[in-house]
Design an enzyme around this catalytic site. Sequence first.
Site, PDB file in Angstrom:
ATOM      1  N   LYS A  15      -8.537  -1.603  -8.340  1.00  0.00           N
ATOM      2  CA  LYS A  15      -7.480  -0.855  -7.664  1.00  0.00           C
ATOM      3  C   LYS A  15      -7.893  -0.635  -6.216  1.00  0.00           C
ATOM      4  O   LYS A  15      -9.025  -0.223  -5.959  1.00  0.00           O
ATOM      5  CB  LYS A  15      -7.229   0.489  -8.353  1.00  0.00           C
ATOM      6  CG  LYS A  15      -6.434   0.350  -9.636  1.00  0.00           C
ATOM      7  CD  LYS A  15      -6.071   1.733 -10.182  1.00  0.00           C
ATOM      8  CE  LYS A  15      -5.343   1.608 -11.493  1.00  0.00           C
ATOM      9  NZ  LYS A  15      -5.203   2.927 -12.143  1.00  0.00           N
ATOM     10  N   GLY A  16      -6.985  -0.909  -5.309  1.00  0.00           N
ATOM     11  CA  GLY A  16      -7.277  -0.703  -3.891  1.00  0.00           C
ATOM     12  C   GLY A  16      -8.026  -1.840  -3.229  1.00  0.00           C
ATOM     13  O   GLY A  16      -8.189  -1.857  -2.010  1.00  0.00           O
TER      14      GLY A  16
ATOM     15  N   ASP B 277      -1.640   6.015   0.009  1.00  0.00           N
ATOM     16  CA  ASP B 277      -1.741   4.688  -0.574  1.00  0.00           C
ATOM     17  C   ASP B 277      -0.383   4.412  -1.218  1.00  0.00           C
ATOM     18  O   ASP B 277       0.403   5.335  -1.440  1.00  0.00           O
ATOM     19  CB  ASP B 277      -2.865   4.717  -1.629  1.00  0.00           C
ATOM     20  CG  ASP B 277      -2.915   3.458  -2.452  1.00  0.00           C
ATOM     21  OD1 ASP B 277      -2.902   2.356  -1.858  1.00  0.00           O
ATOM     22  OD2 ASP B 277      -2.968   3.555  -3.694  1.00  0.00           O
ATOM     23  N   LEU B 278      -0.125   3.146  -1.513  1.00  0.00           N
ATOM     24  CA  LEU B 278       1.177   2.810  -2.105  1.00  0.00           C
ATOM     25  C   LEU B 278       1.093   2.598  -3.626  1.00  0.00           C
ATOM     26  O   LEU B 278       1.634   3.386  -4.416  1.00  0.00           O
ATOM     27  CB  LEU B 278       1.724   1.537  -1.421  1.00  0.00           C
ATOM     28  CG  LEU B 278       2.964   0.928  -2.066  1.00  0.00           C
ATOM     29  CD1 LEU B 278       4.163   1.855  -1.968  1.00  0.00           C
ATOM     30  CD2 LEU B 278       3.289  -0.414  -1.391  1.00  0.00           C
ATOM     31  N   ASP B 279       0.400   1.508  -4.005  1.00  0.00           N
ATOM     32  CA  ASP B 279       0.389   1.093  -5.414  1.00  0.00           C
ATOM     33  C   ASP B 279      -0.291   2.143  -6.282  1.00  0.00           C
ATOM     34  O   ASP B 279      -1.477   2.423  -6.115  1.00  0.00           O
ATOM     35  CB  ASP B 279      -0.356  -0.248  -5.555  1.00  0.00           C
ATOM     36  CG  ASP B 279       0.317  -1.371  -4.769  1.00  0.00           C
ATOM     37  OD1 ASP B 279       1.548  -1.489  -4.852  1.00  0.00           O
ATOM     38  OD2 ASP B 279      -0.391  -2.124  -4.071  1.00  0.00           O
TER      39      ASP B 279
ATOM     40  N   LYS C 299     -10.480  -1.749   1.453  1.00  0.00           N
ATOM     41  CA  LYS C 299     -11.078  -0.549   0.867  1.00  0.00           C
ATOM     42  C   LYS C 299     -12.185  -1.007  -0.072  1.00  0.00           C
ATOM     43  O   LYS C 299     -12.019  -2.041  -0.720  1.00  0.00           O
ATOM     44  CB  LYS C 299     -10.019   0.220   0.065  1.00  0.00           C
ATOM     45  CG  LYS C 299      -8.819   0.676   0.888  1.00  0.00           C
ATOM     46  CD  LYS C 299      -7.693   1.179  -0.027  1.00  0.00           C
ATOM     47  CE  LYS C 299      -6.429   1.425   0.776  1.00  0.00           C
ATOM     48  NZ  LYS C 299      -5.280   1.836  -0.057  1.00  0.00           N
TER      49      LYS C 299
ATOM     50  N   GLU D  29      -4.832   8.914  -2.729  1.00  0.00           N
ATOM     51  CA  GLU D  29      -5.221   7.651  -3.383  1.00  0.00           C
ATOM     52  C   GLU D  29      -5.339   7.754  -4.896  1.00  0.00           C
ATOM     53  O   GLU D  29      -5.693   8.804  -5.428  1.00  0.00           O
ATOM     54  CB  GLU D  29      -6.625   7.275  -2.877  1.00  0.00           C
ATOM     55  CG  GLU D  29      -6.662   6.305  -1.732  1.00  0.00           C
ATOM     56  CD  GLU D  29      -6.294   4.883  -2.110  1.00  0.00           C
ATOM     57  OE1 GLU D  29      -6.128   4.592  -3.315  1.00  0.00           O
ATOM     58  OE2 GLU D  29      -6.163   4.062  -1.196  1.00  0.00           O
ATOM     59  N   ASP D  30      -5.091   6.638  -5.574  1.00  0.00           N
ATOM     60  CA  ASP D  30      -5.303   6.598  -7.030  1.00  0.00           C
ATOM     61  C   ASP D  30      -6.524   5.747  -7.392  1.00  0.00           C
ATOM     62  O   ASP D  30      -6.825   5.585  -8.571  1.00  0.00           O
ATOM     63  CB  ASP D  30      -4.078   6.004  -7.747  1.00  0.00           C
ATOM     64  CG  ASP D  30      -3.906   4.523  -7.454  1.00  0.00           C
ATOM     65  OD1 ASP D  30      -4.124   4.111  -6.296  1.00  0.00           O
ATOM     66  OD2 ASP D  30      -3.585   3.767  -8.388  1.00  0.00           O
TER      67      ASP D  30
ATOM     68  N   THR E 205       3.495   0.216  -9.213  1.00  0.00           N
ATOM     69  CA  THR E 205       3.119  -1.200  -9.045  1.00  0.00           C
ATOM     70  C   THR E 205       1.688  -1.490  -9.514  1.00  0.00           C
ATOM     71  O   THR E 205       1.366  -2.644  -9.793  1.00  0.00           O
ATOM     72  CB  THR E 205       3.253  -1.606  -7.568  1.00  0.00           C
ATOM     73  OG1 THR E 205       2.877  -0.484  -6.778  1.00  0.00           O
ATOM     74  CG2 THR E 205       4.656  -2.052  -7.231  1.00  0.00           C
TER      75      THR E 205
ATOM     76  N   SER F 191      -2.195   0.749   2.839  1.00  0.00           N
ATOM     77  CA  SER F 191      -2.181  -0.034   1.600  1.00  0.00           C
ATOM     78  C   SER F 191      -3.023  -1.296   1.729  1.00  0.00           C
ATOM     79  O   SER F 191      -3.050  -1.934   2.779  1.00  0.00           O
ATOM     80  CB  SER F 191      -0.745  -0.424   1.254  1.00  0.00           C
ATOM     81  OG  SER F 191      -0.738  -1.308   0.157  1.00  0.00           O
ATOM     82  N   ALA F 192      -3.674  -1.658   0.618  1.00  0.00           N
ATOM     83  CA  ALA F 192      -4.465  -2.893   0.573  1.00  0.00           C
ATOM     84  C   ALA F 192      -3.594  -4.098   0.249  1.00  0.00           C
ATOM     85  O   ALA F 192      -4.069  -5.216   0.149  1.00  0.00           O
ATOM     86  CB  ALA F 192      -5.562  -2.764  -0.475  1.00  0.00           C
ATOM     87  N   SER F 193      -2.291  -3.842   0.076  1.00  0.00           N
ATOM     88  CA  SER F 193      -1.393  -4.916  -0.358  1.00  0.00           C
ATOM     89  C   SER F 193      -0.664  -5.569   0.807  1.00  0.00           C
ATOM     90  O   SER F 193      -0.138  -4.892   1.690  1.00  0.00           O
ATOM     91  CB  SER F 193      -0.358  -4.363  -1.330  1.00  0.00           C
ATOM     92  OG  SER F 193       0.624  -5.328  -1.608  1.00  0.00           O
TER      93      SER F 193
ATOM     94  N   ASN G 129       2.004  -7.040   0.282  1.00  0.00           N
ATOM     95  CA  ASN G 129       3.409  -6.865  -0.103  1.00  0.00           C
ATOM     96  C   ASN G 129       3.925  -5.456   0.199  1.00  0.00           C
ATOM     97  O   ASN G 129       5.071  -5.139  -0.142  1.00  0.00           O
ATOM     98  CB  ASN G 129       3.573  -7.125  -1.607  1.00  0.00           C
ATOM     99  CG  ASN G 129       3.310  -8.582  -1.964  1.00  0.00           C
ATOM    100  OD1 ASN G 129       3.963  -9.490  -1.449  1.00  0.00           O
ATOM    101  ND2 ASN G 129       2.323  -8.822  -2.821  1.00  0.00           N
TER     102      ASN G 129
HETATM  103  C1  BG6 Z   1      -3.719  -2.801  -3.775  1.00  0.00           C
HETATM  104  C2  BG6 Z   1      -3.679  -2.731  -5.294  1.00  0.00           C
HETATM  105  O1  BG6 Z   1      -2.874  -1.818  -3.266  1.00  0.00           O
HETATM  106  O2  BG6 Z   1      -3.296  -4.081  -3.320  1.00  0.00           O
HETATM  107  C3  BG6 Z   1      -4.435  -3.904  -5.897  1.00  0.00           C
HETATM  108  O3  BG6 Z   1      -4.264  -1.512  -5.709  1.00  0.00           O
HETATM  109  C4  BG6 Z   1      -3.901  -5.220  -5.330  1.00  0.00           C
HETATM  110  O4  BG6 Z   1      -4.275  -3.873  -7.296  1.00  0.00           O
HETATM  111  C5  BG6 Z   1      -4.035  -5.189  -3.805  1.00  0.00           C
HETATM  112  O5  BG6 Z   1      -4.605  -6.341  -5.878  1.00  0.00           O
HETATM  113  C6  BG6 Z   1      -3.589  -6.464  -3.124  1.00  0.00           C
HETATM  114  O6  BG6 Z   1      -2.197  -6.608  -3.217  1.00  0.00           O
HETATM  115  P1  BG6 Z   1      -1.405  -7.880  -2.721  1.00  0.00           P
HETATM  116  O7  BG6 Z   1       0.033  -7.472  -2.905  1.00  0.00           O
HETATM  117  O8  BG6 Z   1      -1.745  -8.121  -1.290  1.00  0.00           O
HETATM  118  O9  BG6 Z   1      -1.794  -9.019  -3.570  1.00  0.00           O
HETATM  119 MG    MG Z   2      -3.458   2.371  -5.298  1.00  0.00          MG
END
Ligand code: BG6
Ligand code: MG
Length: 215
Positions: free
Chosen positions: A45-46, A9-11, A145, A169-170, A17, A114-116, A118
């Site tokens: 988170k996630g 996982d990233l964040d 997730k 994962e965190d 982050t 990653s769920a992000s 970004n």
């Molecule tokens: C996850 C984080 O990795 O990404 C969450 O743990 C975050 O806190 C989610 O909300 C979504 O990220 P983003 O960058 O797509 O808004």
């Molecule tokens: Mg995370």
Amino acid sequence: MQIRAIIFDLDGVLTDTAHYHFQAWQALAHDLSIPFTEQDNEQLKGVDRLGSLRWILQKVGRTLSEAEETRLMQQKNEHYLKLIEHMGTKDLFPGVQSLFTELKQLNIKIGLASASKNAGMVVERLGIAAQFDFIADANYVKNSKPDPEVFLLAAKGLGVTPEYCIGVEDAVAGIEAINRAGMRAIGIGDKELLSDALIVYPSIDALNLADLQAL
Ligand code: BG6
Ligand code: MG
């Protein structure tokens, strides 16, 4: 076990982050007059952007139009991007680079799940993008997730079946996703909170490959 891939996982695992996501969500919740604590944040988170917004809204039984949801998600993301503006290679957590180097030497593949949305930009900023053998993030999956989709996509991209993969994962939702993907789950953070992980380390620099190989 024989480890052929480790999917990170990233964040909150490779960089801090998670804290900036928390700050941005908390500011948005504050604007909406919805209380939002650090404990609430553990549930988020996630979880992806829309899922997180809806979780916050449901705390007070609110639902919004799609247009309003989009506007709020944009607002949160703009705030988040501002918070991470200064981020660079110095923000990679200690221990990550040496771990990646060790994995390369052992021919163990390195994946990102990653769920992000970004994630790609953040790993570029951290200076580690080129070291991943495959990157899976929220731009390429439908289900957030704790659904296992993003971990399964990463494994597929790496060409490794889940039984030879470790996920790191965190987040509570992330550990569940790894377990549901049929991989072995390693937690980073609080042992009590991440009780479904096989091993929990307080931070990634404590991760020990020999422990994982002994699983
Ligand atoms: C996850 C984080 O990795 O990404 C969450 O743990 C975050 O806190 C989610 O909300 C979504 O990220 P983003 O960058 O797509 O808004
Ligand atoms: Mg995370």
